[in-house]
Design a protein around this motif. Structure first.
Motif, PDB file in Angstrom:
ATOM      1  N   SER A  20       0.565  -0.680   0.360  1.00  0.00           N
ATOM      2  CA  SER A  20       0.140  -0.159   0.250  1.00  0.00           C
ATOM      3  C   SER A  20       1.001   1.578  -0.252  1.00  0.00           C
ATOM      4  O   SER A  20       1.773   1.715   0.435  1.00  0.00           O
ATOM      5  N   CYS A  21       0.703   2.314  -0.672  1.00  0.00           N
ATOM      6  CA  CYS A  21       1.058   3.608  -0.950  1.00  0.00           C
ATOM      7  C   CYS A  21      -0.603   4.499  -0.655  1.00  0.00           C
ATOM      8  O   CYS A  21      -0.986   4.877  -0.842  1.00  0.00           O
ATOM      9  N   VAL A  22      -0.105   5.764   0.448  1.00  0.00           N
ATOM     10  CA  VAL A  22      -0.405   6.570   1.033  1.00  0.00           C
ATOM     11  C   VAL A  22      -0.290   7.919   1.029  1.00  0.00           C
ATOM     12  O   VAL A  22       1.063   8.491   1.390  1.00  0.00           O
ATOM     13  N   ALA A  23      -1.317   9.014   0.404  1.00  0.00           N
ATOM     14  CA  ALA A  23      -0.218   9.523   0.057  1.00  0.00           C
ATOM     15  C   ALA A  23      -0.906  11.267   0.518  1.00  0.00           C
ATOM     16  O   ALA A  23      -2.079  11.247   0.877  1.00  0.00           O
ATOM     17  N   SER A  24      -0.223  11.928   0.935  1.00  0.00           N
ATOM     18  CA  SER A  24      -0.546  13.302   2.119  1.00  0.00           C
ATOM     19  C   SER A  24       0.080  14.348   1.551  1.00  0.00           C
ATOM     20  O   SER A  24       0.661  14.398   0.649  1.00  0.00           O
ATOM     21  N   GLY A  25      -1.131  15.464   1.488  1.00  0.00           N
ATOM     22  CA  GLY A  25      -0.513  17.319   1.276  1.00  0.00           C
ATOM     23  C   GLY A  25      -0.873  17.134   0.208  1.00  0.00           C
ATOM     24  O   GLY A  25      -1.535  18.539  -0.357  1.00  0.00           O
ATOM     25  N   ARG A  26      -1.844  16.497  -0.601  1.00  0.00           N
ATOM     26  CA  ARG A  26      -2.551  16.596  -2.408  1.00  0.00           C
ATOM     27  C   ARG A  26      -3.233  15.494  -2.578  1.00  0.00           C
ATOM     28  O   ARG A  26      -2.564  14.232  -3.078  1.00  0.00           O
ATOM     29  N   THR A  27      -4.286  15.795  -3.076  1.00  0.00           N
ATOM     30  CA  THR A  27      -4.381  14.448  -3.648  1.00  0.00           C
ATOM     31  C   THR A  27      -3.657  13.747  -5.108  1.00  0.00           C
ATOM     32  O   THR A  27      -3.349  14.818  -5.879  1.00  0.00           O
ATOM     33  N   ILE A  28      -4.117  12.478  -5.145  1.00  0.00           N
ATOM     34  CA  ILE A  28      -3.322  11.919  -6.508  1.00  0.00           C
ATOM     35  C   ILE A  28      -4.262  11.707  -7.405  1.00  0.00           C
ATOM     36  O   ILE A  28      -3.589  10.995  -9.084  1.00  0.00           O
TER      37      ILE A  28
ATOM     38  N   ALA B 220       3.109   4.749  -9.457  1.00  0.00           N
ATOM     39  CA  ALA B 220       3.513   3.715 -10.162  1.00  0.00           C
ATOM     40  C   ALA B 220       4.230   2.885  -8.787  1.00  0.00           C
ATOM     41  O   ALA B 220       4.625   3.753  -7.712  1.00  0.00           O
ATOM     42  N   TRP B 221       4.801   1.828  -9.355  1.00  0.00           N
ATOM     43  CA  TRP B 221       6.062   0.780  -8.655  1.00  0.00           C
ATOM     44  C   TRP B 221       7.503   1.090  -9.090  1.00  0.00           C
ATOM     45  O   TRP B 221       6.490   0.537 -10.400  1.00  0.00           O
ATOM     46  N   PHE B 222       8.265   1.448  -8.338  1.00  0.00           N
ATOM     47  CA  PHE B 222       9.547   1.057  -8.798  1.00  0.00           C
ATOM     48  C   PHE B 222      10.035   0.013  -7.367  1.00  0.00           C
ATOM     49  O   PHE B 222       9.302  -0.252  -6.477  1.00  0.00           O
ATOM     50  N   ARG B 223      11.121  -0.479  -8.338  1.00  0.00           N
ATOM     51  CA  ARG B 223      11.552  -1.888  -7.077  1.00  0.00           C
ATOM     52  C   ARG B 223      13.799  -1.292  -7.345  1.00  0.00           C
ATOM     53  O   ARG B 223      13.065  -1.113  -8.293  1.00  0.00           O
TER      54      ARG B 223
ATOM     55  N   PHE C 141       1.534  -9.814 -10.644  1.00  0.00           N
ATOM     56  CA  PHE C 141       1.447  -8.246 -10.022  1.00  0.00           C
ATOM     57  C   PHE C 141      -0.262  -7.110 -10.951  1.00  0.00           C
ATOM     58  O   PHE C 141      -0.347  -7.268 -12.072  1.00  0.00           O
ATOM     59  N   THR C 142       0.131  -6.791  -9.976  1.00  0.00           N
ATOM     60  CA  THR C 142      -1.559  -5.759 -10.196  1.00  0.00           C
ATOM     61  C   THR C 142      -1.102  -5.041  -9.416  1.00  0.00           C
ATOM     62  O   THR C 142      -1.389  -4.603  -7.867  1.00  0.00           O
ATOM     63  N   ILE C 143      -1.173  -3.718 -10.140  1.00  0.00           N
ATOM     64  CA  ILE C 143      -1.644  -2.152  -9.437  1.00  0.00           C
ATOM     65  C   ILE C 143      -3.327  -1.685  -9.849  1.00  0.00           C
ATOM     66  O   ILE C 143      -3.726  -2.136 -10.131  1.00  0.00           O
ATOM     67  N   SER C 144      -3.577  -1.215  -8.509  1.00  0.00           N
ATOM     68  CA  SER C 144      -4.475  -0.483  -8.517  1.00  0.00           C
ATOM     69  C   SER C 144      -4.455   0.602  -7.804  1.00  0.00           C
ATOM     70  O   SER C 144      -3.571   0.749  -6.998  1.00  0.00           O
ATOM     71  N   ARG C 145      -6.352   1.422  -7.649  1.00  0.00           N
ATOM     72  CA  ARG C 145      -5.167   3.233  -6.849  1.00  0.00           C
ATOM     73  C   ARG C 145      -7.425   3.780  -6.297  1.00  0.00           C
ATOM     74  O   ARG C 145      -7.775   3.276  -7.033  1.00  0.00           O
ATOM     75  N   ASP C 146      -6.877   4.235  -5.394  1.00  0.00           N
ATOM     76  CA  ASP C 146      -8.448   4.507  -4.864  1.00  0.00           C
ATOM     77  C   ASP C 146      -7.970   5.403  -4.826  1.00  0.00           C
ATOM     78  O   ASP C 146      -7.309   6.136  -3.527  1.00  0.00           O
ATOM     79  N   ASN C 147      -8.867   6.550  -5.942  1.00  0.00           N
ATOM     80  CA  ASN C 147      -8.199   8.362  -5.360  1.00  0.00           C
ATOM     81  C   ASN C 147      -8.765   8.397  -4.144  1.00  0.00           C
ATOM     82  O   ASN C 147      -8.883   9.618  -3.746  1.00  0.00           O
ATOM     83  N   ALA C 148     -10.130   8.473  -3.655  1.00  0.00           N
ATOM     84  CA  ALA C 148     -10.601   8.923  -2.669  1.00  0.00           C
ATOM     85  C   ALA C 148     -10.174   8.025  -0.776  1.00  0.00           C
ATOM     86  O   ALA C 148     -10.240   9.119  -0.431  1.00  0.00           O
ATOM     87  N   LYS C 149      -9.299   7.500  -1.531  1.00  0.00           N
ATOM     88  CA  LYS C 149      -8.077   7.396  -0.492  1.00  0.00           C
ATOM     89  C   LYS C 149      -6.991   7.960  -0.186  1.00  0.00           C
ATOM     90  O   LYS C 149      -5.884   7.094   0.856  1.00  0.00           O
ATOM     91  N   ASN C 150      -6.850   8.435  -1.194  1.00  0.00           N
ATOM     92  CA  ASN C 150      -4.971   8.740  -2.087  1.00  0.00           C
ATOM     93  C   ASN C 150      -4.500   7.355  -1.886  1.00  0.00           C
ATOM     94  O   ASN C 150      -3.315   8.035  -1.192  1.00  0.00           O
TER      95      ASN C 150
ATOM     96  N   VAL D 132      -2.954   3.830  -3.751  1.00  0.00           N
ATOM     97  CA  VAL D 132      -2.187   3.178  -4.783  1.00  0.00           C
ATOM     98  C   VAL D 132      -1.536   1.804  -4.209  1.00  0.00           C
ATOM     99  O   VAL D 132      -1.147   1.649  -2.776  1.00  0.00           O
ATOM    100  N   TYR D 133      -2.354   0.729  -4.772  1.00  0.00           N
ATOM    101  CA  TYR D 133      -2.245  -0.913  -4.253  1.00  0.00           C
ATOM    102  C   TYR D 133      -0.857  -1.183  -5.068  1.00  0.00           C
ATOM    103  O   TYR D 133      -0.663  -1.254  -6.347  1.00  0.00           O
ATOM    104  N   LEU D 134      -0.153  -2.404  -4.731  1.00  0.00           N
ATOM    105  CA  LEU D 134       0.629  -3.520  -5.976  1.00  0.00           C
ATOM    106  C   LEU D 134      -0.010  -5.096  -5.332  1.00  0.00           C
ATOM    107  O   LEU D 134       0.590  -5.100  -3.966  1.00  0.00           O
ATOM    108  N   GLN D 135      -0.667  -5.785  -6.256  1.00  0.00           N
ATOM    109  CA  GLN D 135      -1.324  -7.567  -5.375  1.00  0.00           C
ATOM    110  C   GLN D 135      -0.196  -7.831  -6.298  1.00  0.00           C
ATOM    111  O   GLN D 135       0.825  -7.924  -7.365  1.00  0.00           O
ATOM    112  N   MET D 136       0.307  -8.681  -5.159  1.00  0.00           N
ATOM    113  CA  MET D 136       1.791  -9.429  -6.122  1.00  0.00           C
ATOM    114  C   MET D 136       1.320 -10.853  -5.440  1.00  0.00           C
ATOM    115  O   MET D 136       1.493 -11.265  -4.548  1.00  0.00           O
ATOM    116  N   ASN D 137       1.247 -11.691  -6.788  1.00  0.00           N
ATOM    117  CA  ASN D 137       0.836 -12.524  -6.280  1.00  0.00           C
ATOM    118  C   ASN D 137       2.013 -14.033  -7.480  1.00  0.00           C
ATOM    119  O   ASN D 137       2.105 -12.928  -7.722  1.00  0.00           O
ATOM    120  N   SER D 138       2.368 -14.871  -6.371  1.00  0.00           N
ATOM    121  CA  SER D 138       3.743 -16.282  -7.270  1.00  0.00           C
ATOM    122  C   SER D 138       4.572 -15.274  -6.625  1.00  0.00           C
ATOM    123  O   SER D 138       5.278 -15.580  -7.759  1.00  0.00           O
TER     124      SER D 138
END
Length: 128
Positions: A21-29, A35-38, A69-78, A80-86
């Motif tokens: 999970s990644c939660v942003a503060s200070g400005r809406t996303i 993105a996710w990097f590693r 992997f699946t990336i998703s976003r929830d703008n209402a919660k500001n 972003v998520y990364l579901q990582m399987n296998s």
């Protein structure tokens, strides 16, 4: 000032799943590519996945994670998520959340210079 805070990393076995999970503060996303990097030890930071702004919810993935992997976003919660399987040992790295620059330029969404804010990272370790 924008802050991105990642969570959800950990130590898992090959074949397991994790959700970052990644939660942003200070400005809406909502208007930004997110993105996710590693980065693995001794290697450069590499692109994992991005979700573009807008109703299309367009996503791009690195070939190495496509289908797992699946990336998703929830703008209402500001957030972003990364579901990582296998998960596999090669997925071991510090995972970073990033906010894209404006305007969104498709040719830059897979490179680090396309992003202006980064989280502190969360460690993912996959044992064999």
């Amino acid at each position: 000032q924008v802050q991105l805070v990642e969570s959800g990393g950990g130590l898992v076995q090959a074949g397991d799943s994790l959700r970052l999970s990644c939660v942003a503060s200070g400005r809406t996303i909502g208007s930004y590519a997110m993105a996710w990097f590693r980065q693995a030890p001794g290697k450069e930071r590499e692109f994992v996945a991005v979700v573009l702004p807008g109703n299309s919810n367009t996503q791009y993935y690195a070939d190495s994670v496509k289908g797992r992997f699946t990336i998703s976003r929830d703008n209402a919660k500001n957030a972003v998520y990364l579901q990582m399987n296998s998960l596999i040992p090669d997925d071991t790295a510090v995972y970073y959340c990033a906010r894209g620059r404006l305007p969104v330029i498709i040719t830059t969404v897979r490179i680090t210079t396309g992003y202006d804010y980064w989280g502190q990272g969360t460690q993912v370790t996959v044992s064999s």
